[in-house]
Design an enzyme around this catalytic site. Sequence first.
Site, PDB file in Angstrom:
ATOM      1  N   HIS A 149      45.270  60.225  23.501  1.00  0.00           N
ATOM      2  CA  HIS A 149      44.861  60.271  24.901  1.00  0.00           C
ATOM      3  C   HIS A 149      44.465  61.709  25.252  1.00  0.00           C
ATOM      4  CE1 HIS A 149      44.916  58.348  28.991  1.00  0.00           C
ATOM      5  NE2 HIS A 149      44.747  59.639  29.281  1.00  0.00           N
TER       6      HIS A 149
ATOM      7  N   HIS B 290      40.843  63.765  26.775  1.00  0.00           N
ATOM      8  CA  HIS B 290      39.498  63.594  27.326  1.00  0.00           C
ATOM      9  C   HIS B 290      38.578  64.687  26.796  1.00  0.00           C
ATOM     10  CE1 HIS B 290      40.415  60.469  30.389  1.00  0.00           C
ATOM     11  NE2 HIS B 290      41.635  60.955  30.250  1.00  0.00           N
TER      12      HIS B 290
ATOM     13  N   ARG C 233      24.698  69.067  29.877  1.00  0.00           N
ATOM     14  CA  ARG C 233      23.387  68.500  30.199  1.00  0.00           C
ATOM     15  C   ARG C 233      22.647  67.938  28.987  1.00  0.00           C
ATOM     16  NH1 ARG C 233      21.549  70.759  35.163  1.00  0.00           N
ATOM     17  NH2 ARG C 233      23.406  70.961  36.484  1.00  0.00           N
TER      18      ARG C 233
ATOM     19  N   GLY D 283      40.019  57.760  36.378  1.00  0.00           N
ATOM     20  CA  GLY D 283      39.738  58.130  37.758  1.00  0.00           C
ATOM     21  C   GLY D 283      40.900  57.835  38.684  1.00  0.00           C
TER      22      GLY D 283
ATOM     23  N   GLU E  61      49.862  55.756  36.123  1.00  0.00           N
ATOM     24  CA  GLU E  61      50.015  57.217  36.169  1.00  0.00           C
ATOM     25  C   GLU E  61      50.597  57.618  37.517  1.00  0.00           C
ATOM     26  OE1 GLU E  61      47.343  61.244  35.338  1.00  0.00           O
ATOM     27  OE2 GLU E  61      46.356  59.296  35.487  1.00  0.00           O
TER      28      GLU E  61
END
Length: 356
Positions: A32, A34, A87, A186, A214
Amino acid sequence: MTQATTRGEAADGSAASPVESLIRDLPKVELHVHLEGSLPPETLLELAAKHRVADIPGTLAEIRDWYAFRDFPHFIDVYLTSVRALRDEEDFARLARDVARRLAEQNVRYAEVHVSLYAHLMRGVPAHVVFAGIEEARREAERLHGLQLRWIPDFPGDFGVEAAEQTLDAVLRDGPGSVVGFGVGGIEVDRAPFADVFGRAVAAGLHSLPHAGENGGPERVWSALRDLRAERIGHGIDSMRDPRLVEHLAQTRIPVDVSPTSNVCTGAVATLEEHPLPAMLAAGLLVTLNTDDPPMFGTDLLGEYRAAHRLGLSGADLAGLARNGVSASFLPPEEKRALAAEIDAVLAAWSAGRAD
């Protein structure tokens, strides 16, 4: 608790810890973490300057202050602002390359990395650009470090079902074979509306790997299990508020991916000392140890093992967490057995050295 306080706690006494060599030598997996939340501050500064991104602080000191999160929504705001610095294919390759190098330095052998794909799609960055960049770095990581990386594209639940559908469509169209799962993160909203899109993901061969519990309560975990057919729970600390859920997770051996420092920094837990990790293990849950967004929280996987030790876990317990990570991963069975045997050997050597 501010991030600065958490950093101080993570460093406190670690060099003198009798388990420091064990923490360093244990083969590890990370389940876990990101990708975008692992953006090093130095790289963030350079990419923000490259693309002339506004609203991102201009010095390392200012970024560190920016990472002192008031609460979970504030963390999400900072996270979504920081990803605007990514980008092009080169940016994603550089980020994934940095992540791989830092993981390899901590003796991480395998990682399943969440990719905030919708955060790029909504800015007009095509999925094939994201995947091309991170795949270049994945192949390089395996060649240079012997580190295997796998991807878990996800979307923010508070952006709704349309965001979920767009993310899954992009994964099914452009995702490489190294994509192993599909997730939702999110702000922690109701998970039930995403049942159909997760059903479609599972039918396509992806594992269901949602965040839940969470800070949204145990019902979010129940919903992830019931509606999303979750195979692992991201965070899941609120499960401890429901004895029936704890019993269910213990009996089914559904893994729970826990990130203690993250929970403190976002306010999900007031202090490290109050974190439920020891109680989760005592209740028989299959808990794995993870970093979530390491530079944003001033930690790394070694730091999380140190934090677990400060919570009272023994050397054998830490090795057990490492084995749990292997067990909960999507490595092939033969690789799981080999890595678990190596963990046992490291623990045995460390224990023998302590006895001497």
